[in-house]
Design a protein around this motif. Sequence first.
Motif, PDB file in Angstrom:
ATOM      1  N   LEU A 190     113.032 -23.928 -29.423  1.00 54.31           N
ATOM      2  CA  LEU A 190     113.680 -24.633 -28.308  1.00 54.31           C
ATOM      3  C   LEU A 190     114.410 -23.674 -27.374  1.00 54.31           C
ATOM      4  CD1 LEU A 190     115.199 -27.735 -30.155  1.00 54.31           C
ATOM      5  CD2 LEU A 190     113.132 -27.661 -28.758  1.00 54.31           C
ATOM      6  N   ARG A 191     114.564 -22.427 -27.816  1.00 53.18           N
ATOM      7  CA  ARG A 191     115.305 -21.442 -27.027  1.00 53.18           C
ATOM      8  C   ARG A 191     114.402 -20.400 -26.381  1.00 53.18           C
ATOM      9  NH1 ARG A 191     119.548 -23.671 -25.217  1.00 53.18           N
ATOM     10  NH2 ARG A 191     121.154 -24.189 -26.729  1.00 53.18           N
ATOM     11  N   LYS A 192     113.108 -20.553 -26.568  1.00 53.61           N
ATOM     12  CA  LYS A 192     112.175 -19.573 -26.006  1.00 53.61           C
ATOM     13  C   LYS A 192     111.725 -19.970 -24.610  1.00 53.61           C
ATOM     14  CE  LYS A 192     110.073 -17.898 -30.242  1.00 53.61           C
ATOM     15  NZ  LYS A 192     109.138 -18.333 -31.264  1.00 53.61           N
ATOM     16  N   VAL A 193     111.359 -18.974 -23.812  1.00 50.45           N
ATOM     17  CA  VAL A 193     110.693 -19.247 -22.545  1.00 50.45           C
ATOM     18  C   VAL A 193     109.211 -19.435 -22.878  1.00 50.45           C
ATOM     19  CG1 VAL A 193     110.075 -18.339 -20.278  1.00 50.45           C
ATOM     20  CG2 VAL A 193     112.362 -17.937 -21.208  1.00 50.45           C
ATOM     21  N   SER A 194     108.685 -20.617 -22.575  1.00 50.50           N
ATOM     22  CA  SER A 194     107.306 -20.953 -22.941  1.00 50.50           C
ATOM     23  C   SER A 194     106.306 -20.264 -22.027  1.00 50.50           C
ATOM     24  CB  SER A 194     107.099 -22.461 -22.868  1.00 50.50           C
ATOM     25  OG  SER A 194     108.007 -23.121 -23.700  1.00 50.50           O
TER      26      SER A 194
ATOM     27  N   HIS B 158     115.226 -32.102 -16.629  1.00 52.47           N
ATOM     28  CA  HIS B 158     115.544 -32.003 -18.062  1.00 52.47           C
ATOM     29  C   HIS B 158     114.351 -31.419 -18.839  1.00 52.47           C
ATOM     30  CE1 HIS B 158     117.325 -33.724 -21.925  1.00 52.47           C
ATOM     31  NE2 HIS B 158     116.088 -33.400 -22.273  1.00 52.47           N
ATOM     32  N   GLU B 159     113.168 -31.938 -18.585  1.00 54.09           N
ATOM     33  CA  GLU B 159     111.984 -31.473 -19.332  1.00 54.09           C
ATOM     34  C   GLU B 159     111.619 -30.039 -18.943  1.00 54.09           C
ATOM     35  OE1 GLU B 159     111.147 -33.098 -21.849  1.00 54.09           O
ATOM     36  OE2 GLU B 159     112.314 -34.853 -21.272  1.00 54.09           O
ATOM     37  N   TYR B 160     111.751 -29.754 -17.664  1.00 54.94           N
ATOM     38  CA  TYR B 160     111.441 -28.404 -17.176  1.00 54.94           C
ATOM     39  C   TYR B 160     112.352 -27.369 -17.846  1.00 54.94           C
ATOM     40  CZ  TYR B 160     110.444 -24.738 -13.735  1.00 54.94           C
ATOM     41  OH  TYR B 160     110.069 -23.576 -13.124  1.00 54.94           O
TER      42      TYR B 160
ATOM     43  N   ASN C 264     112.078 -23.459 -20.385  1.00 57.13           N
ATOM     44  CA  ASN C 264     112.788 -22.195 -20.193  1.00 57.13           C
ATOM     45  C   ASN C 264     113.874 -21.994 -21.249  1.00 57.13           C
ATOM     46  OD1 ASN C 264     111.252 -21.474 -17.961  1.00 57.13           O
ATOM     47  ND2 ASN C 264     112.512 -22.720 -16.598  1.00 57.13           N
ATOM     48  N   GLY C 265     113.771 -22.729 -22.333  1.00 57.90           N
ATOM     49  CA  GLY C 265     114.695 -22.545 -23.443  1.00 57.90           C
ATOM     50  C   GLY C 265     116.084 -23.111 -23.212  1.00 57.90           C
ATOM     51  N   ARG C 266     116.173 -24.029 -22.245  1.00 61.39           N
ATOM     52  CA  ARG C 266     117.492 -24.583 -21.924  1.00 61.39           C
ATOM     53  C   ARG C 266     117.580 -26.047 -22.365  1.00 61.39           C
ATOM     54  NH1 ARG C 266     120.716 -23.833 -16.240  1.00 61.39           N
ATOM     55  NH2 ARG C 266     119.160 -25.200 -15.335  1.00 61.39           N
TER      56      ARG C 266
END
Length: 200
Positions: free
Chosen positions: A25-29, A154-156, A160-162
């Motif tokens: 959840l904290r990674k940049v996809s 929110h989804e975007y 980006n891990g935010r």
Amino acid sequence: MYDSYQCIMIEAKMLPVFVYGMSVLRKVSLEIDKDYEGLDQLIDDMYETMVASDGVGLAAPQIGKSIRIFVVDASRMEDIDDEPDLKDFKKVFINPQITDEWGEKWSFTEGCLSIPNIREDVSRHSNVRIEYYDEHWNFREEEYDGVRARIIQHEYDHLNGRLFVDLINPLRKKLIASRLKAISKGNVDCDYKIIYPVKK
Ligand code: NI
């Protein structure tokens, strides 16, 4: 003589939701290619998971995949009468890029399937412009405002891990710290399957 063919029924599966504390959840996809294996199935599974867990949006990191795709479905939202456009707001965003955000910041109470039972006010710009590919790989550029913009933002952020709790005021964050910790240990009461970090 006739061609034989196979009829393949794709059955959508409900996937477990990765919750607060999981590193994905904290990674940049990463962006995906057109030939990403199993994409149709993945999209179906994401819709199924979102609907079954009563969410209005779900991003791939929330099912453990660090790729740039999210789905939304606001058709079941409660305050739909105020914004009739929400009824038809059901779509998939592949490799999305928010190219602009503008308009007065406003506060809205957000929740997240990865942070069960916590809802907090978050302030964001009212308007967004987003570029993305749809499920048929058609390129699209669209503008949204109101709750639809909010769901997209929110989804975007997930890609980006935010998380929305990163954006709440520090006092509120302090007040929910113990509940966040509990979620990351799996101590949370929700009626869908979750995956949380296992302490060794
Ligand atoms: Ni979320």
